[in-house]
Structures are given as C-alpha cells and as structure tokens.
Design a protein around this motif. Structure first.
Motif, short mmCIF file in Angstrom:
data_model
loop_
_atom_site.label_atom_id
_atom_site.label_comp_id
_atom_site.label_asym_id
_atom_site.label_seq_id
_atom_site.Cartn_x
_atom_site.Cartn_y
_atom_site.Cartn_z
N UNK A 112 -11.61 -11.94 3.70
CA UNK A 112 -12.47 -11.08 2.90
C UNK A 112 -13.29 -11.90 1.92
N UNK A 113 -14.54 -11.49 1.79
CA UNK A 113 -15.44 -12.05 0.79
C UNK A 113 -15.65 -10.98 -0.27
N UNK A 114 -15.28 -11.29 -1.51
CA UNK A 114 -15.44 -10.38 -2.64
C UNK A 114 -16.47 -11.00 -3.57
N UNK A 115 -17.46 -10.22 -4.00
CA UNK A 115 -18.46 -10.77 -4.90
C UNK A 115 -18.87 -9.74 -5.94
N UNK A 116 -19.22 -10.25 -7.12
CA UNK A 116 -19.47 -9.38 -8.27
C UNK A 116 -20.47 -10.03 -9.21
N UNK A 117 -21.10 -9.18 -10.03
CA UNK A 117 -22.03 -9.66 -11.05
C UNK A 117 -21.81 -8.83 -12.32
N UNK A 118 -21.78 -9.50 -13.47
CA UNK A 118 -21.64 -8.77 -14.72
C UNK A 118 -20.57 -9.36 -15.60
N UNK A 119 -19.98 -8.52 -16.45
CA UNK A 119 -18.97 -8.98 -17.40
C UNK A 119 -17.66 -8.22 -17.19
N UNK A 120 -16.60 -8.98 -16.94
CA UNK A 120 -15.27 -8.43 -16.73
C UNK A 120 -14.44 -8.60 -17.99
N UNK A 121 -13.94 -7.51 -18.52
CA UNK A 121 -13.08 -7.51 -19.70
C UNK A 121 -13.64 -8.36 -20.84
N UNK A 122 -14.87 -8.08 -21.28
CA UNK A 122 -15.40 -8.84 -22.42
C UNK A 122 -14.54 -8.63 -23.66
N UNK A 123 -14.50 -9.60 -24.57
CA UNK A 123 -13.70 -9.46 -25.79
C UNK A 123 -14.20 -8.27 -26.62
N UNK A 124 -13.37 -7.80 -27.52
CA UNK A 124 -13.63 -6.54 -28.22
C UNK A 124 -14.96 -6.53 -28.96
N UNK A 125 -15.34 -7.63 -29.61
CA UNK A 125 -16.61 -7.63 -30.33
C UNK A 125 -17.79 -7.57 -29.38
N UNK A 126 -17.66 -8.25 -28.25
CA UNK A 126 -18.72 -8.21 -27.24
C UNK A 126 -18.79 -6.82 -26.60
N UNK A 127 -17.64 -6.24 -26.32
CA UNK A 127 -17.60 -4.90 -25.73
C UNK A 127 -18.27 -3.88 -26.65
N UNK A 128 -17.99 -3.96 -27.94
CA UNK A 128 -18.61 -3.05 -28.89
C UNK A 128 -20.12 -3.25 -28.93
#
Length: 224
Positions: A112-128
C-alpha cells in the motif's frame, strides 16, 4: 527504486521484527534505504518546481528512522514496517513540532502507498492559530474546501480525532464550525503499489501534492 524488493523486505520484517533478523538483512536494508533516499531527493526537486519553499531541503532530513521509539509503547517491536518521508521546508519531520504543512508518504509490506498533505496533530498554540484563522478568513478557507482538484484527489479534510463540541472560545454558530472542531488539518488517501514503477509512483505523488497547494498555501498564511 525496486518497489517489489521493498515490499518483500518490509513484509519479511513484519514477520521477523527483531534485531537478529534485521542485522542479518542489513545489506538489503542499506540498498533499499539508499534507493528510497534517491526517490525522496527527486521528489524534493520536482515539488520545488511548484512549491519553491521546498527548494534546498536536505533529503536525509525528510526521512523517518526505521527504529521505533518503544519507551512508552505497548508494542515493543523495535522496527517500523514502513518506509516513510515527510517533506517540510525547514526539515522538521513532525508537524506536531510546529513544522507547518508537510508532504508525506509511506509504503508498507502489504503493497500500500499512503500519502497525505497538511498538518497532523499540530501543537496546541498552532492548532488555536489555525482555528482562529478559519474564523478571520472564512472565504479563503471555503475556497480551499471547494477546490475541485483537491477534492478529486483527496476528498475533504480528514476527521480523525474530531471534537464532539466546539473548542473553548469558539461559538457553535461560527462558519465552518465542523472544521474548527478538527485536530488535524490534512488530506490523505491510499492506493495499491501493484504494477507501479518508480516513475508512476512519482507521478502519482506529484499530481496529488500539486493539487493540495491551496491547502498548503492557506496553512502557511496562518499568522504565527
């Protein structure tokens, strides 16, 4: 890259996840790792043609180690059974460390080839900050969600770990409140590697990555 050899190696590693087997098969690993590094090197060059921020990234910094961190894990298997890479401008492999949006992919022993773009579980300040930017730029965020090429390649933003209720400080009647509840701001998908050669693999990834540029650009516009 010899994708069939990589799949066979990772499959066998999954069945023999111990140091003795790994050491005996180290020459195989070294060859495959070098081929994978070359693949990532070529991807960085090609991605930089439509995303100049990637230009100059040291390829080795985009590779994940095969050793697992088992200090707090229930599963004590010492090795990952994937080859994976996260291409980020500053070389940080973990968006959770504040690295910003990444181009990620992995291959495993099941083919399987899995591919993604973006932010996974950004830290709390970044998420906010991301959530706040959705509030202050609802039109720009809406354009990302509606982008035809992005939707054709990936669908919509993934909802893994989505909150049941709005996060603290965000009203339930805000535009895009369902996306504000997200903990990850990524798109991802997967496909079989069977029948692919290296050129087809690169084309698949580059086409998908290029389609995700609206998301990458919007995430980079989030105020620090």
């Amino acid at each position: 890259m010899h994708l069939i050899d990589l799949q066979a190696y990772l499959s066998e590693l999954g069945d023999n996840n111990n140091r003795a087997w790994f050491v005996m098969n180290k020459p195989r690993y070294d060859i495959l790792r070098a081929e994978f590094l070359q693949l990532v090197t070529e991807l960085i060059t090609d991605i930089s043609k439509f995303d100049p921020a990637i230009l100059g990234l040291e390829p080795k910094k985009a590779l994940f180690r095969i050793n697992r961190d088992v200090r707090f894990a229930h599963d004590k298997s010492p090795y990952k059974t994937t080859f994976s890479s996260s291409i980020v401008p500053n070389g940080r492999k973990k968006p959770s460390e504040g690295g910003g949006p990444a181009y990620y992919f992995q291959m495993d022993g099941t083919g399987r080839l899995f591919y993604a773009v973006g932010e996974y579980m950004p830290p709390s300040d970044r998420l906010k900050a991301i959530r706040t930017h959705i509030v202050t730029d609802p039109e720009g965020f809406a354009k990302v969600l509606k982008d035809k090429k992005l939707k054709a390649q990936f669908g919509t933003l993934q909802e893994e770990g989505k909150l049941q209720r709005p996060p603290k400080g965000f009203d339930a009647d805000l535009p895009h409140i369902e996306q504000i509840k997200l903990k990850n701001f990524m798109v991802w998908t997967e496909c079989p590697l069977k029948g692919m050669d290296t050129d087809e693999l690169k084309t698949t990834l580059l086409t998908a990555y290029r389609s995700a540029m609206p998301l990458v650009s919007w995430l980079r516009s989030v105020p620090a």
